[in-house]
Write a protein that holds these residues in place. Sequence first.
Motif, PDB file in Angstrom:
ATOM      1  N   THR A  63      48.622  -3.364 -57.863  1.00  0.00           N
ATOM      2  CA  THR A  63      47.510  -3.382 -58.692  1.00  0.00           C
ATOM      3  C   THR A  63      46.764  -4.560 -58.929  1.00  0.00           C
ATOM      4  OG1 THR A  63      48.731  -1.660 -60.290  1.00  0.00           O
ATOM      5  CG2 THR A  63      46.731  -2.922 -61.236  1.00  0.00           C
ATOM      6  N   GLU A  64      47.449  -5.798 -58.768  1.00  0.00           N
ATOM      7  CA  GLU A  64      46.793  -7.168 -58.886  1.00  0.00           C
ATOM      8  C   GLU A  64      45.944  -7.148 -57.697  1.00  0.00           C
ATOM      9  OE1 GLU A  64      48.340 -11.693 -58.464  1.00  0.00           O
ATOM     10  OE2 GLU A  64      49.716 -10.261 -59.551  1.00  0.00           O
ATOM     11  N   ILE A  65      46.240  -6.898 -56.486  1.00  0.00           N
ATOM     12  CA  ILE A  65      45.387  -6.867 -55.152  1.00  0.00           C
ATOM     13  C   ILE A  65      44.077  -6.006 -55.227  1.00  0.00           C
ATOM     14  CG2 ILE A  65      47.239  -7.999 -53.910  1.00  0.00           C
ATOM     15  CD1 ILE A  65      47.358  -5.255 -52.358  1.00  0.00           C
ATOM     16  N   GLY A  66      44.018  -5.025 -56.355  1.00  0.00           N
ATOM     17  CA  GLY A  66      43.113  -3.957 -56.629  1.00  0.00           C
ATOM     18  C   GLY A  66      43.374  -2.789 -56.036  1.00  0.00           C
ATOM     19  N   CYS A  67      44.711  -2.404 -55.620  1.00  0.00           N
ATOM     20  CA  CYS A  67      44.953  -0.921 -55.567  1.00  0.00           C
ATOM     21  C   CYS A  67      45.158  -0.154 -56.777  1.00  0.00           C
ATOM     22  CB  CYS A  67      46.266  -0.894 -54.758  1.00  0.00           C
ATOM     23  SG  CYS A  67      46.368  -1.574 -53.036  1.00  0.00           S
ATOM     24  N   GLN A  68      44.707   0.999 -56.676  1.00  0.00           N
ATOM     25  CA  GLN A  68      45.298   2.031 -57.496  1.00  0.00           C
ATOM     26  C   GLN A  68      46.475   2.630 -57.376  1.00  0.00           C
ATOM     27  OE1 GLN A  68      41.932   4.874 -57.985  1.00  0.00           O
ATOM     28  NE2 GLN A  68      40.392   3.323 -58.482  1.00  0.00           N
ATOM     29  N   VAL A  69      47.383   2.620 -58.308  1.00  0.00           N
ATOM     30  CA  VAL A  69      48.607   3.299 -57.888  1.00  0.00           C
ATOM     31  C   VAL A  69      48.883   4.312 -59.061  1.00  0.00           C
ATOM     32  CG1 VAL A  69      51.037   2.608 -58.074  1.00  0.00           C
ATOM     33  CG2 VAL A  69      49.253   0.770 -57.521  1.00  0.00           C
ATOM     34  N   ILE A  70      49.443   5.555 -58.542  1.00  0.00           N
ATOM     35  CA  ILE A  70      49.994   6.629 -59.418  1.00  0.00           C
ATOM     36  C   ILE A  70      51.470   6.755 -58.972  1.00  0.00           C
ATOM     37  CG2 ILE A  70      49.617   9.078 -59.550  1.00  0.00           C
ATOM     38  CD1 ILE A  70      46.831   8.730 -58.781  1.00  0.00           C
ATOM     39  N   GLU A  71      52.070   6.785 -60.080  1.00  0.00           N
ATOM     40  CA  GLU A  71      53.506   6.932 -59.918  1.00  0.00           C
ATOM     41  C   GLU A  71      54.083   8.423 -59.984  1.00  0.00           C
ATOM     42  OE1 GLU A  71      56.057   4.120 -62.031  1.00  0.00           O
ATOM     43  OE2 GLU A  71      54.185   3.089 -62.761  1.00  0.00           O
ATOM     44  N   ASP A  72      54.730   8.829 -58.937  1.00  0.00           N
ATOM     45  CA  ASP A  72      55.114  10.321 -59.044  1.00  0.00           C
ATOM     46  C   ASP A  72      56.994  10.083 -58.645  1.00  0.00           C
ATOM     47  OD1 ASP A  72      55.699  12.825 -59.068  1.00  0.00           O
ATOM     48  OD2 ASP A  72      54.388  13.369 -57.035  1.00  0.00           O
ATOM     49  N   GLY A  73      57.688   9.926 -59.803  1.00  0.00           N
ATOM     50  CA  GLY A  73      59.007   9.810 -59.487  1.00  0.00           C
ATOM     51  C   GLY A  73      59.167   8.580 -58.424  1.00  0.00           C
ATOM     52  N   PRO A  74      60.082   8.815 -57.544  1.00  0.00           N
ATOM     53  CA  PRO A  74      60.517   7.591 -56.477  1.00  0.00           C
ATOM     54  C   PRO A  74      59.238   7.407 -55.676  1.00  0.00           C
ATOM     55  CG  PRO A  74      61.657   9.459 -55.923  1.00  0.00           C
ATOM     56  CD  PRO A  74      60.805   9.914 -56.892  1.00  0.00           C
ATOM     57  N   THR A  75      58.249   8.014 -55.693  1.00  0.00           N
ATOM     58  CA  THR A  75      57.052   7.919 -54.761  1.00  0.00           C
ATOM     59  C   THR A  75      55.941   7.252 -55.390  1.00  0.00           C
ATOM     60  OG1 THR A  75      57.857   9.730 -53.222  1.00  0.00           O
ATOM     61  CG2 THR A  75      55.555   8.970 -52.834  1.00  0.00           C
ATOM     62  N   LEU A  76      55.301   6.519 -54.672  1.00  0.00           N
ATOM     63  CA  LEU A  76      54.148   5.745 -55.145  1.00  0.00           C
ATOM     64  C   LEU A  76      52.786   6.185 -54.411  1.00  0.00           C
ATOM     65  CD1 LEU A  76      55.025   2.121 -55.803  1.00  0.00           C
ATOM     66  CD2 LEU A  76      55.120   3.890 -57.450  1.00  0.00           C
TER      67      LEU A  76
END
Length: 850
Positions: free
Chosen positions: A459-472
């Motif tokens: 997130t710090e480098i500008g990515c959008q992260v969606i968490e879906d269990g063990p997978t990002l």
Amino acid sequence: MRVPVDWLREYVAVPADATGVQIAADLVRVGLEEEGLHGGGVTGPLVVGRVLSKEPEPQKNGKTINWCSLDVGEANGTGEPQWVVCGAHNFEVGDLVAVILPGGVLPTPQGPLTVSARKTYGHVSAGMICSERELGLGDDHDGIIVLTRRFAGDEEQLARLVPGADAIPILGLDRQTVEVNVTPDRGYCFSIRGIAREYSHATGAAYTDPVVALAAAAPAANGGGYAVELADEAPIRGRVGCSRYVARIVRGLDVSAPTPGWMKTRLTEAGMRPISLAVDVTNYVMLGLGQPLHAFDLARLGESIVVRRARTGERMTTLDDVDRALSPEDLLITDSGQTPIAIAGVMGGESTEVSSTTTDVLIEAAHFDAVSIARSARRHKLPSEASRRFERGVDPELGPAAAQLAVDLLVRYGGGTADAGVTDVGEAPESSIILMDVGYPTQLVGVDYDRTTVCRMLTEIGCQVIEDGPTLAVTPPSWRPDLRTAPDLVEEVARIDGYDRIPSVVPTPPGGRGLTHGQQVRRLVADVLAGAGLTEIWSAPFVGDARHTALGWAADEARARTVALANPLSDEAPLMRISVLSTMIDALVRNVARGAKDVGLFEIGLVVARDGEQTSAPTEDVGVQPSPEVLAAIHRAVPRQPRHLAILLAGDRDRAGWWGEGRPADVSDVLGLVRSVADALAVPVVLSGSADVMPFHPGRCAAISLADGTLVGHAGELHPKVVAALGLPTRTVAAELDLDVLIAASEDPVAARTLVTSPAAYTDLAVVVDEAVTAGSLEASLGTGAGEMLESITLFDVYRGDQVGPGRKSLAYRLAFRAPDRTLRTEEVSALRDAALASAAADLGATQRT
């Protein structure tokens, strides 16, 4: 990339006491290597001086110097005029200049230079008036710095120009510039915006993205903008040349208006030379935000701009006054689709250049394909600051904000008015989503990164992260086109968290591994030949038709067996070799020419053995796993490349000395080396004489084969025509073997022989055969007839003469027999010898010589 510290502070909260050394060290932590530090090399007294008098004095050497008096206030401690000698002529009485007084220090390539009062041209010069180069502000050394001209239009700076005032802060010489090395995958760091973001990652300092406010101020696209059409009908590998094009217009611009001093200073510190307001503004925006811009003279444009590929035979004259032939792969900016006015992303055209008569300008802020721009820049040998950024990837969302900043600066300092119409055609390409297991960084790097840390770093480098269990599900930011795979994201996690946190652990190699059989064979062969006194060499594997012809091969037939290089190092050698001897010869000629008369060389290397038409291999983007179909096509396009062994001998094999005369190398020597290699590999080979194959002498060449008839290679004396054509020593001998054949043959296990202690029995046999019968074939026939108790057979004499008749020869052999369990009797040895003779008689018509 040169980063002025004062400019960096505008985007990120750099501490006031931070030095260039500290900032460089912080950037190194996130992978930006320091290239150097600039600024701070001038120490006082450097002051403002007003020219009171200027007396030209011609010299005997044809040069004219100026004997000048300067008002430097109280800086010289007396308040009296300061007298100096100056060789420049671009100033007049009353001008304000930069004067360094005795005791001041200037940076030079040889080291710091302390200025002192010295006698020159008949005067004592107490200091010097400085140029840009002398102060490290630029490369201009044609004249000195006239401060009133340098800061024209900058009232704040002009107010500081008082005789005797410290000129170091006025000229920005107290500021520092950090130079960093930007790797090709970090194109966003070719801007102050990108470097500021990385500094924030390294230190946690508050970062303010300038694009946010600019994008909010930029008006949306509307129908009143200048007409632009994107018409790329020939994209490279399916990649559209221009995905987005933003255009803004500023009217009523005073192009002669001076560039503000602060902008000139920043451009100079960043390594660019100030030119004019319009050019300086576009360069300033490019350096600050990373978006290259181009300014067109609107009056020279037609009704629209069309972005398309060049047509066959099309030409244009670029801003450097060079008429260029365009390639159909070049992406062009054209006037109404007809006349080219710029090579997109590389350089503008002369026809629409902003000139002294320009009043209205069109600002281009486009997003061009990296591959297309890189190819055009290299094709035309036109590396530019713009192309360097485009070929590494520019943020496709940056266009509107960059155009807005350029418009604001032109309006503010050039007195222009921005058009209400805004053009924004095309769409920015969307970043693809990357799926990554949350534990993958830990698995790949070996450092324990928990879920929170991984998500926070991305997130710090500008990515959008969606968490879906063990997978990002990670969507990279628009300014990071280099992030394409999960390992790319892992690298970012490790980088931001700190490379210094990764422990240094020596890996433990798994057991049961070592050299392959082929590697072992190559080492063994090299040891055998080196032990025989030969020297191993490496030769570049490139040849041309002239070498093929000199070796006695038809040029077209040789070309049919090899491949041509698309970008050869030399036009005389555009082909890959089909024989190791063809390139080894250069080393032999060079050594002989330098006095090494007795030479023995060998080389193990690859050759090309193409069978069929040469096909082109498809290409894929770097960092993307090709599909199985593409990989198969690539493998089909690569021709077979067997590994060969070649040997060259020239001069004496046995050198002369006190022990007697020397002996020149001959065919028997190279055949002996071939046998030594075969014996070391435990591979039986058969030598067949009188082979007729170039570049060997047809009567002094042997074909080397395996016992099953598989051809291994040839050995013998080089053809006299080849020797003459290549300037080789007389009677040079050589061999070339297909080492892959020997490697495959040596893979079979060798059965160990039981040591026999019974004595050997020897008998001699002289056999008469036709002249055409080779010694190798006769030896093979005798060995077959002699049976399993034959231990060795050695040729020790050859006779031609009256006793055997014309067209005949006598070959005498010594046969050694040994029984495993007893001593052979005389009658048994005689019977075995007779059986060997009978076999040769049946096979070759041999008779015993009496």
